[in-house]
Each structure stands twice: as C-alpha cells, then as structure tokens.
Scaffold this motif. Structure first.
Motif, PDB file in Angstrom:
ATOM      1  N   GLN A  78       1.213  -1.188   0.070  1.00  0.00           N
ATOM      2  CA  GLN A  78       0.374   0.037  -0.080  1.00  0.00           C
ATOM      3  C   GLN A  78       0.796   1.387   0.229  1.00  0.00           C
ATOM      4  O   GLN A  78      -0.094   2.343  -0.558  1.00  0.00           O
ATOM      5  N   CYS A  79       1.824   1.849   0.534  1.00  0.00           N
ATOM      6  CA  CYS A  79       2.850   2.763   0.578  1.00  0.00           C
ATOM      7  C   CYS A  79       3.245   2.683  -0.431  1.00  0.00           C
ATOM      8  O   CYS A  79       4.183   3.250  -0.786  1.00  0.00           O
ATOM      9  N   ARG A  80       4.456   1.541  -0.362  1.00  0.00           N
ATOM     10  CA  ARG A  80       5.272   1.611  -1.557  1.00  0.00           C
ATOM     11  C   ARG A  80       5.495   0.503  -2.206  1.00  0.00           C
ATOM     12  O   ARG A  80       6.457   1.378  -3.453  1.00  0.00           O
ATOM     13  N   TYR A  81       4.391   1.248  -2.934  1.00  0.00           N
ATOM     14  CA  TYR A  81       3.751   0.393  -4.774  1.00  0.00           C
ATOM     15  C   TYR A  81       3.769   1.523  -5.434  1.00  0.00           C
ATOM     16  O   TYR A  81       3.026   2.607  -5.007  1.00  0.00           O
ATOM     17  N   ALA A  82       3.396   0.999  -7.100  1.00  0.00           N
ATOM     18  CA  ALA A  82       3.725   2.689  -7.567  1.00  0.00           C
ATOM     19  C   ALA A  82       2.605   3.891  -7.499  1.00  0.00           C
ATOM     20  O   ALA A  82       1.397   3.432  -7.888  1.00  0.00           O
ATOM     21  N   PRO A  83       2.862   4.639  -7.754  1.00  0.00           N
ATOM     22  CA  PRO A  83       2.127   5.484  -6.784  1.00  0.00           C
ATOM     23  C   PRO A  83       0.424   5.386  -7.830  1.00  0.00           C
ATOM     24  O   PRO A  83      -0.677   6.364  -7.748  1.00  0.00           O
ATOM     25  N   ASP A  84       0.790   5.144  -8.946  1.00  0.00           N
ATOM     26  CA  ASP A  84      -0.491   4.844  -9.880  1.00  0.00           C
ATOM     27  C   ASP A  84      -1.035   3.725 -10.104  1.00  0.00           C
ATOM     28  O   ASP A  84      -1.445   3.646 -10.687  1.00  0.00           O
ATOM     29  N   THR A  85      -0.151   3.204  -9.079  1.00  0.00           N
ATOM     30  CA  THR A  85      -1.373   1.475  -9.199  1.00  0.00           C
ATOM     31  C   THR A  85      -2.355   1.576  -7.370  1.00  0.00           C
ATOM     32  O   THR A  85      -2.002   1.893  -6.820  1.00  0.00           O
ATOM     33  N   TYR A  86      -3.475   1.389  -8.401  1.00  0.00           N
ATOM     34  CA  TYR A  86      -4.496   1.475  -7.215  1.00  0.00           C
ATOM     35  C   TYR A  86      -4.821  -0.136  -6.090  1.00  0.00           C
ATOM     36  O   TYR A  86      -4.577  -0.863  -6.971  1.00  0.00           O
ATOM     37  N   LEU A  89       8.436 -14.805   3.403  1.00  0.00           N
ATOM     38  CA  LEU A  89       9.067 -15.794   2.639  1.00  0.00           C
ATOM     39  C   LEU A  89       7.917 -14.986   1.319  1.00  0.00           C
ATOM     40  O   LEU A  89       8.308 -15.170   0.127  1.00  0.00           O
ATOM     41  N   ILE A  90       6.863 -14.686   1.815  1.00  0.00           N
ATOM     42  CA  ILE A  90       5.900 -14.377   0.945  1.00  0.00           C
ATOM     43  C   ILE A  90       6.237 -12.203   0.558  1.00  0.00           C
ATOM     44  O   ILE A  90       5.899 -12.322  -0.997  1.00  0.00           O
ATOM     45  N   ALA A  91       6.736 -11.818   1.441  1.00  0.00           N
ATOM     46  CA  ALA A  91       7.383 -10.815   0.585  1.00  0.00           C
ATOM     47  C   ALA A  91       8.026 -11.317  -0.320  1.00  0.00           C
ATOM     48  O   ALA A  91       8.657 -10.054  -1.549  1.00  0.00           O
ATOM     49  N   GLY A  92       9.449 -12.051  -0.758  1.00  0.00           N
ATOM     50  CA  GLY A  92       9.909 -12.414  -1.508  1.00  0.00           C
ATOM     51  C   GLY A  92       9.137 -12.922  -2.755  1.00  0.00           C
ATOM     52  O   GLY A  92       9.631 -12.479  -3.817  1.00  0.00           O
ATOM     53  N   GLU A  93       8.395 -13.944  -2.482  1.00  0.00           N
ATOM     54  CA  GLU A  93       7.716 -13.998  -3.724  1.00  0.00           C
ATOM     55  C   GLU A  93       6.806 -12.994  -4.526  1.00  0.00           C
ATOM     56  O   GLU A  93       7.335 -13.342  -6.101  1.00  0.00           O
ATOM     57  N   VAL A  94       6.183 -11.702  -3.555  1.00  0.00           N
ATOM     58  CA  VAL A  94       5.713 -10.938  -4.668  1.00  0.00           C
ATOM     59  C   VAL A  94       6.788 -10.256  -5.114  1.00  0.00           C
ATOM     60  O   VAL A  94       6.196  -9.437  -5.604  1.00  0.00           O
ATOM     61  N   GLN A  95       7.852 -10.039  -4.369  1.00  0.00           N
ATOM     62  CA  GLN A  95       9.059  -9.084  -5.097  1.00  0.00           C
ATOM     63  C   GLN A  95       9.388  -9.536  -6.450  1.00  0.00           C
ATOM     64  O   GLN A  95       9.420  -8.787  -7.172  1.00  0.00           O
ATOM     65  N   ASP A  96       9.699 -10.808  -6.284  1.00  0.00           N
ATOM     66  CA  ASP A  96       9.673 -11.718  -7.175  1.00  0.00           C
ATOM     67  C   ASP A  96       8.387 -11.360  -8.822  1.00  0.00           C
ATOM     68  O   ASP A  96       9.180 -11.495  -9.505  1.00  0.00           O
ATOM     69  N   GLU A  97       7.606 -11.619  -8.034  1.00  0.00           N
ATOM     70  CA  GLU A  97       6.913 -11.679  -9.160  1.00  0.00           C
ATOM     71  C   GLU A  97       6.245 -10.081 -10.081  1.00  0.00           C
ATOM     72  O   GLU A  97       6.285 -10.516 -11.057  1.00  0.00           O
ATOM     73  N   LEU A  98       6.841  -9.434  -9.207  1.00  0.00           N
ATOM     74  CA  LEU A  98       6.651  -7.891  -9.500  1.00  0.00           C
ATOM     75  C   LEU A  98       7.435  -7.147 -10.535  1.00  0.00           C
ATOM     76  O   LEU A  98       8.326  -7.127 -11.590  1.00  0.00           O
ATOM     77  N   ALA A  99       8.283  -8.359 -10.064  1.00  0.00           N
ATOM     78  CA  ALA A  99       9.660  -8.095 -10.799  1.00  0.00           C
ATOM     79  C   ALA A  99       9.998  -8.621 -12.682  1.00  0.00           C
ATOM     80  O   ALA A  99      10.708  -8.122 -13.280  1.00  0.00           O
ATOM     81  N   GLY A 100       8.753  -9.764 -12.247  1.00  0.00           N
ATOM     82  CA  GLY A 100       9.065  -9.782 -14.185  1.00  0.00           C
ATOM     83  C   GLY A 100       8.131  -9.336 -14.558  1.00  0.00           C
ATOM     84  O   GLY A 100       7.618  -8.869 -15.827  1.00  0.00           O
ATOM     85  N   GLY A 101       7.017  -8.020 -13.998  1.00  0.00           N
ATOM     86  CA  GLY A 101       6.629  -7.052 -14.239  1.00  0.00           C
ATOM     87  C   GLY A 101       7.357  -5.806 -14.596  1.00  0.00           C
ATOM     88  O   GLY A 101       7.234  -5.226 -14.893  1.00  0.00           O
ATOM     89  N   PHE A 102       8.582  -5.805 -14.229  1.00  0.00           N
ATOM     90  CA  PHE A 102       9.917  -4.804 -14.319  1.00  0.00           C
ATOM     91  C   PHE A 102       9.499  -4.486 -13.470  1.00  0.00           C
ATOM     92  O   PHE A 102       9.786  -2.795 -13.746  1.00  0.00           O
ATOM     93  N   VAL A 103       8.689  -4.373 -11.768  1.00  0.00           N
ATOM     94  CA  VAL A 103       8.666  -3.381 -11.076  1.00  0.00           C
ATOM     95  C   VAL A 103       9.672  -3.654 -10.268  1.00  0.00           C
ATOM     96  O   VAL A 103       9.378  -5.083  -9.726  1.00  0.00           O
ATOM     97  N   GLN A 104      10.152  -2.326  -9.650  1.00  0.00           N
ATOM     98  CA  GLN A 104      11.134  -2.779  -8.311  1.00  0.00           C
ATOM     99  C   GLN A 104      10.293  -2.287  -7.250  1.00  0.00           C
ATOM    100  O   GLN A 104      10.041  -0.949  -6.753  1.00  0.00           O
ATOM    101  N   TRP A 105      10.011  -3.317  -6.128  1.00  0.00           N
ATOM    102  CA  TRP A 105       9.984  -2.742  -4.882  1.00  0.00           C
ATOM    103  C   TRP A 105      10.574  -3.875  -3.626  1.00  0.00           C
ATOM    104  O   TRP A 105      10.783  -5.329  -3.432  1.00  0.00           O
ATOM    105  N   PRO A 106      10.735  -3.462  -2.693  1.00  0.00           N
ATOM    106  CA  PRO A 106      10.114  -2.075  -2.258  1.00  0.00           C
ATOM    107  C   PRO A 106      11.723  -0.919  -2.627  1.00  0.00           C
ATOM    108  O   PRO A 106      12.214  -1.708  -2.582  1.00  0.00           O
ATOM    109  N   ILE A 107      11.606   0.097  -3.009  1.00  0.00           N
ATOM    110  CA  ILE A 107      12.908   0.886  -2.709  1.00  0.00           C
ATOM    111  C   ILE A 107      13.267   1.681  -1.461  1.00  0.00           C
ATOM    112  O   ILE A 107      11.488   2.415  -1.398  1.00  0.00           O
TER     113      ILE A 107
END
Length: 161
Positions: free
Chosen positions: A41-49, A105-123
């Motif tokens: 909620q706080c660190r994903y792309a600001p234009d993503t709902y 574990l879940i944070a890492g998996e979500v991070q990997d899934e987002l990276a597959g869409g070229f999103v680096q989270w969190p920064i």
C-alpha cells in the motif's frame, strides 16, 4: 493467470491489509499476507490502485499453500489514469511455518512476481530492499549494505524494530 484444478482442504479470501480474516483461515498465513499487503500500500507505484485487492489462501492436504493476490475494482472517484494491481499467484508456503518465516517468504515471492513485470519493490531512496529474517523477525534490508530499514508490514510507519 492459470489456476490448476486441485481439490483444496480449505480456501479463504480476505482484504489485502485486513483487519478481517475469514473463520478457519490459518492465522499465521493471513497475518503474513496482510503485513506484506500493508507494505504494498505504501511503496508500490503511486499510480497503481491497491485498495480492494484480495488475498486468497488455498490449503492443500500436504500442508502447502497456494497464494493469490487479485486486484479489486477501482472506485469511480479514482482518476482514469490509475491502474489496478495486476494479479499474481505462487505456491510454496507451509502451514507449519511461523508468521515471521511466512512474512519474509511471501514478501520475497511478491517481490519476484512484481519483478517479472519490471517493477522493483520496495525501494528506499535509490536502494532496492530485500526481505530477510533477522533474529527471528521479518525485515526489509538494503541489499548493498545489509542495513535493516523496517519490519515487514511496518515500512510506511518505520516503526522501531
């Protein structure tokens, strides 16, 4: 997203950040998912709902879980340029794992899934954060310096570790 035809012992769906959790849902998995959801909620792309997103936990008879995070509908008051989260899913967590192990574990998996869409989270500023277990606690750490930034689920608040 492909969902295999599997008979699950239980399937539960709940809000991305809580506080609600369905009766009978594995509390440790729900707590871990919602911690990761708070940080999204706080660190994903600001234009993503991100509001109205839903976690789904599907439990196999082996004790393994499949997790999915699905986008919710965008309300009419949101700007037309705001896009919903793309859905994601993965398997691997085990019901016997502690909340802290599951959270990392879940944070890492979500991070990997987002990276597959070229999103680096969190920064943090210009540094990529990695989920880690430190002294039994799930935290975000700066990869290059190994410095802990926040507990997973507390990234926005920067609560004391």
């Amino acid at each position: 997203m492909y969902v295999p035809d599997i008979d699950y012992v239980g399937v539960w769906t709940f809000p991305i950040t809580g506080p609600d959790a369905p009766d009978g849902a594995p509390t440790n998995v729900v707590t871990a998912c919602q911690a990761v959801g708070r940080d999204l909620q706080c660190r994903y792309a600001p234009d993503t709902y991100m509001e109205n997103c839903q976690w789904t936990v599907s439990l196999l008879d082996t004790g393994y879980c499949h997790l999915a995070l699905k986008p919710g509908p965008r309300p009419k008051h949101k700007s037309a340029g705001t896009s919903p989260l793309r859905g994601l899913g993965f398997g691997g967590p085990r019901i016997e794992q502690s909340v802290q192990e599951l959270t990392a574990l879940i944070a890492g998996e979500v991070q990997d899934e987002l990276a597959g869409g070229f999103v680096q989270w969190p920064i943090e500023k210009d540094r990529f954060l990695m989920p880690s277990l430190r002294d039994g606690r799930a935290v975000w750490a700066v990869r290059s310096t190994d410095r802990v930034i926040a507990a997973i689920g507390k990234l926005c608040a920067r609560s004391a570790l």
